[in-house]
Scaffold this motif. Sequence first.
Motif, PDB file in Angstrom:
ATOM      1  N   PRO A 225       0.849  -1.295  -0.116  1.00 53.08           N
ATOM      2  CA  PRO A 225       0.028  -0.023   0.198  1.00 53.08           C
ATOM      3  C   PRO A 225       0.805   1.260  -0.025  1.00 53.08           C
ATOM      4  CG  PRO A 225      -0.892  -1.612   1.416  1.00 53.08           C
ATOM      5  CD  PRO A 225       0.232  -2.343   0.926  1.00 53.08           C
ATOM      6  N   CYS A 226       2.196   1.145   0.739  1.00 51.22           N
ATOM      7  CA  CYS A 226       2.737   2.613   0.928  1.00 51.22           C
ATOM      8  C   CYS A 226       3.184   3.199  -0.560  1.00 51.22           C
ATOM      9  CB  CYS A 226       4.058   2.376   1.609  1.00 51.22           C
ATOM     10  SG  CYS A 226       5.300   1.072   1.337  1.00 51.22           S
ATOM     11  N   HIS A 227       3.294   2.168  -1.361  1.00 51.50           N
ATOM     12  CA  HIS A 227       3.723   2.721  -2.933  1.00 51.50           C
ATOM     13  C   HIS A 227       2.714   2.917  -3.744  1.00 51.50           C
ATOM     14  CE1 HIS A 227       7.781   0.365  -1.854  1.00 51.50           C
ATOM     15  NE2 HIS A 227       7.728   1.815  -1.430  1.00 51.50           N
ATOM     16  N   ARG A 228       1.374   2.463  -3.539  1.00 55.18           N
ATOM     17  CA  ARG A 228       0.168   2.634  -4.302  1.00 55.18           C
ATOM     18  C   ARG A 228      -0.751   3.891  -3.952  1.00 55.18           C
ATOM     19  NH1 ARG A 228      -3.456  -1.239  -3.578  1.00 55.18           N
ATOM     20  NH2 ARG A 228      -2.026  -2.604  -2.181  1.00 55.18           N
ATOM     21  N   ILE A 229      -0.804   4.201  -2.662  1.00 57.36           N
ATOM     22  CA  ILE A 229      -1.593   5.024  -2.276  1.00 57.36           C
ATOM     23  C   ILE A 229      -1.350   6.436  -2.579  1.00 57.36           C
ATOM     24  CG2 ILE A 229      -2.491   3.618  -0.344  1.00 57.36           C
ATOM     25  CD1 ILE A 229      -0.958   5.212   1.420  1.00 57.36           C
ATOM     26  N   PRO A 230      -2.325   7.439  -2.691  1.00 54.82           N
ATOM     27  CA  PRO A 230      -1.995   8.899  -2.987  1.00 54.82           C
ATOM     28  C   PRO A 230      -1.180   9.410  -1.765  1.00 54.82           C
ATOM     29  CG  PRO A 230      -4.322   8.587  -3.411  1.00 54.82           C
ATOM     30  CD  PRO A 230      -3.645   7.146  -2.717  1.00 54.82           C
ATOM     31  N   TYR A 231      -0.255  10.360  -2.028  1.00 50.33           N
ATOM     32  CA  TYR A 231       0.659  10.933  -0.980  1.00 50.33           C
ATOM     33  C   TYR A 231      -0.033  11.407   0.061  1.00 50.33           C
ATOM     34  CZ  TYR A 231       4.980  13.194   0.803  1.00 50.33           C
ATOM     35  OH  TYR A 231       5.950  13.428   1.553  1.00 50.33           O
ATOM     36  N   LYS A 232      -1.316  12.186  -0.371  1.00 47.46           N
ATOM     37  CA  LYS A 232      -2.284  12.934   0.518  1.00 47.46           C
ATOM     38  C   LYS A 232      -2.523  12.193   1.673  1.00 47.46           C
ATOM     39  CE  LYS A 232      -3.009  17.253  -1.969  1.00 47.46           C
ATOM     40  NZ  LYS A 232      -3.925  18.065  -2.314  1.00 47.46           N
ATOM     41  N   LEU A 233      -2.723  10.747   1.303  1.00 45.67           N
ATOM     42  CA  LEU A 233      -3.260   9.809   2.548  1.00 45.67           C
ATOM     43  C   LEU A 233      -2.444   9.683   3.751  1.00 45.67           C
ATOM     44  CD1 LEU A 233      -5.038   6.793   0.787  1.00 45.67           C
ATOM     45  CD2 LEU A 233      -5.994   9.187   1.662  1.00 45.67           C
ATOM     46  N   PHE A 234      -1.139  10.178   3.585  1.00 47.74           N
ATOM     47  CA  PHE A 234      -0.447   9.768   4.676  1.00 47.74           C
ATOM     48  C   PHE A 234       0.724  11.121   5.066  1.00 47.74           C
ATOM     49  CE2 PHE A 234       1.802   7.892   1.290  1.00 47.74           C
ATOM     50  CZ  PHE A 234       3.137   8.160   1.452  1.00 47.74           C
ATOM     51  N   ASN A 235       0.765  11.878   4.242  1.00 49.00           N
ATOM     52  CA  ASN A 235       2.004  13.068   4.282  1.00 49.00           C
ATOM     53  C   ASN A 235       1.755  13.907   5.652  1.00 49.00           C
ATOM     54  OD1 ASN A 235      -0.066  14.536   3.036  1.00 49.00           O
ATOM     55  ND2 ASN A 235       1.501  15.938   2.361  1.00 49.00           N
ATOM     56  N   GLY A 236       0.671  14.021   5.848  1.00 47.27           N
ATOM     57  CA  GLY A 236       0.557  14.758   7.036  1.00 47.27           C
ATOM     58  C   GLY A 236       0.875  14.020   8.400  1.00 47.27           C
ATOM     59  N   ILE A 237       0.827  13.047   7.973  1.00 48.37           N
ATOM     60  CA  ILE A 237       1.087  12.167   9.341  1.00 48.37           C
ATOM     61  C   ILE A 237       2.624  12.442   9.821  1.00 48.37           C
ATOM     62  CG2 ILE A 237       1.496   9.678  10.166  1.00 48.37           C
ATOM     63  CD1 ILE A 237      -1.042   8.837   8.867  1.00 48.37           C
ATOM     64  N   LEU A 238       3.408  12.480   8.850  1.00 49.23           N
ATOM     65  CA  LEU A 238       4.725  12.643   8.847  1.00 49.23           C
ATOM     66  C   LEU A 238       5.159  13.800   9.498  1.00 49.23           C
ATOM     67  CD1 LEU A 238       6.020  11.583   5.129  1.00 49.23           C
ATOM     68  CD2 LEU A 238       5.624  10.100   7.306  1.00 49.23           C
ATOM     69  N   PHE A 239       4.292  14.868   9.552  1.00 53.85           N
ATOM     70  CA  PHE A 239       4.639  15.948  10.267  1.00 53.85           C
ATOM     71  C   PHE A 239       3.840  16.230  11.664  1.00 53.85           C
ATOM     72  CE2 PHE A 239       4.946  16.625   5.736  1.00 53.85           C
ATOM     73  CZ  PHE A 239       6.209  16.780   5.533  1.00 53.85           C
ATOM     74  N   VAL A 240       2.638  15.834  11.743  1.00 52.91           N
ATOM     75  CA  VAL A 240       1.875  15.933  12.803  1.00 52.91           C
ATOM     76  C   VAL A 240       2.031  14.758  13.991  1.00 52.91           C
ATOM     77  CG1 VAL A 240      -0.140  14.350  12.379  1.00 52.91           C
ATOM     78  CG2 VAL A 240      -0.389  16.485  13.828  1.00 52.91           C
ATOM     79  N   ALA A 241       2.425  13.502  13.716  1.00 47.52           N
ATOM     80  CA  ALA A 241       3.000  12.453  14.638  1.00 47.52           C
ATOM     81  C   ALA A 241       3.976  12.781  15.537  1.00 47.52           C
ATOM     82  CB  ALA A 241       3.063  11.151  13.849  1.00 47.52           C
ATOM     83  N   PRO A 242       4.937  13.717  15.049  1.00 43.60           N
ATOM     84  CA  PRO A 242       6.008  13.840  16.143  1.00 43.60           C
ATOM     85  C   PRO A 242       5.525  14.640  17.183  1.00 43.60           C
ATOM     86  CG  PRO A 242       6.871  13.814  13.911  1.00 43.60           C
ATOM     87  CD  PRO A 242       5.530  13.803  13.672  1.00 43.60           C
ATOM     88  N   GLY A 243       4.614  15.535  16.815  1.00 42.57           N
ATOM     89  CA  GLY A 243       3.876  16.694  17.754  1.00 42.57           C
ATOM     90  C   GLY A 243       3.036  15.880  18.842  1.00 42.57           C
ATOM     91  N   VAL A 244       2.439  14.762  18.418  1.00 40.72           N
ATOM     92  CA  VAL A 244       1.559  13.839  19.201  1.00 40.72           C
ATOM     93  C   VAL A 244       2.529  13.365  20.387  1.00 40.72           C
ATOM     94  CG1 VAL A 244       0.396  11.841  19.593  1.00 40.72           C
ATOM     95  CG2 VAL A 244      -0.195  13.086  17.461  1.00 40.72           C
ATOM     96  N   GLY A 245       3.689  12.748  19.953  1.00 44.14           N
ATOM     97  CA  GLY A 245       4.439  12.397  21.085  1.00 44.14           C
ATOM     98  C   GLY A 245       4.945  13.410  22.075  1.00 44.14           C
ATOM     99  N   ALA A 246       5.397  14.460  21.381  1.00 41.18           N
ATOM    100  CA  ALA A 246       5.983  15.730  22.102  1.00 41.18           C
ATOM    101  C   ALA A 246       5.102  16.120  23.026  1.00 41.18           C
ATOM    102  CB  ALA A 246       6.520  16.809  21.215  1.00 41.18           C
ATOM    103  N   ILE A 247       3.818  16.458  22.785  1.00 44.54           N
ATOM    104  CA  ILE A 247       2.750  16.852  23.896  1.00 44.54           C
ATOM    105  C   ILE A 247       2.688  15.999  25.057  1.00 44.54           C
ATOM    106  CG2 ILE A 247       0.549  17.748  24.160  1.00 44.54           C
ATOM    107  CD1 ILE A 247       2.307  19.909  23.085  1.00 44.54           C
ATOM    108  N   ARG A 248       2.438  14.801  24.324  1.00 48.85           N
ATOM    109  CA  ARG A 248       2.261  13.410  25.316  1.00 48.85           C
ATOM    110  C   ARG A 248       3.232  13.733  26.531  1.00 48.85           C
ATOM    111  NH1 ARG A 248       0.981   9.268  22.089  1.00 48.85           N
ATOM    112  NH2 ARG A 248       3.141   8.488  21.876  1.00 48.85           N
TER     113      ARG A 248
END
Length: 382
Positions: A225-248
Amino acid sequence: MSVSTHPVRESAALPDGARSARTVAREHAAEADRRYRLDPAAAEALTAAGFARHFVPARWGGSAGGVADAARALSIVGEGCMSAAWTGGVMLALGRMCANLPEEGQQEIWGDGPDVHLAGSVLPAGRVEAVPGGWRLSGEWPYASGVDFARWTSVGGLDHSPGEPVFRHFVLPRGDYTVRETWRNVGLRGTGSNSVVVADAFVPRHRSFTHAAVLNGSGSAGDPPCHRIPYKLFNGILFVAPGVGAIREALHEWARWTAGRREANRSRTVDRPSVRFAVSTAGTEVDTATMLVARAAAAADLAEVTPELPVRSTRDFAAAADLLVAAADRLFRVSGTHGQAESNPIQRVWRDVHCMAGHSALQPDQSADGWANHVLGGGSIA
């Protein structure tokens, strides 16, 4: 052309490796913030954890892993240092992007193994001139996070040779560019997002791919799936997920410090209703952001793309960023002068999360437009 037969690391190893990277990143977080770049040990820990190989095709020894594993791993490293996690997200992104290279280009990068630190500047800039066999590039590209440690760096540019401009990405080895120290931002300082300077470098055709291929996914039905799905399905995760851990982690740090002061009879801050409300609400906000990111990651791994899914996911990424900013503001305010000290990680997280929310992939107005157009055009609402 030979294909590497390196052993494939299971994608579940990434969250496990991220725990070790978190320890190293936390140890050097304050120094990275002061020096505007990661410590080499932290950069090496990200590669050892599996960030570089996670989205690399399996035929090169990569994991071709899942988005949910990537999101968890980024959140884990974010608990120790958000700049390190952000750099890990860029490594993930470039691994997936460079999987769009022609086979010869992939062989050149990953033929000796998948653990190759990649960096990139996505914005189209510089001068691109089509020449026999490829292109010649000159100019300066900003915001290449982690470029100080990269062996290869991708830069974006407009190719005018077919007539209408085509947005392409060009991958250059370390010897074809220099790094100019331009990164002096208020937050995410440790990312070392400096500028790439290129002086008339030749890029052969096998080291370039179109931006359209990145956005749409270029894999076939049998690819992961990582090579087939549109980039917009996950590109935001790459930037917001670090913030999830930092705030936690900031929430845990604040609670430990405040509870300790109360036990020592040095403060009754914890008994103030406004403080108790702020901490409770911040906890709800980070939990909600976590759930939004997890849902988007799980949907990406299913690879069942509907018209609704990309606009819902981009909406949720922006909403998660807003929730994290609100939680950071609450914690920073109730931390008082203690939280404002340069030695306190809470103020660093507060700065980092605000800078995270400024990324173009997390803008609420753009994501709202996409979702509204879908719904008001008669689209379904899940």
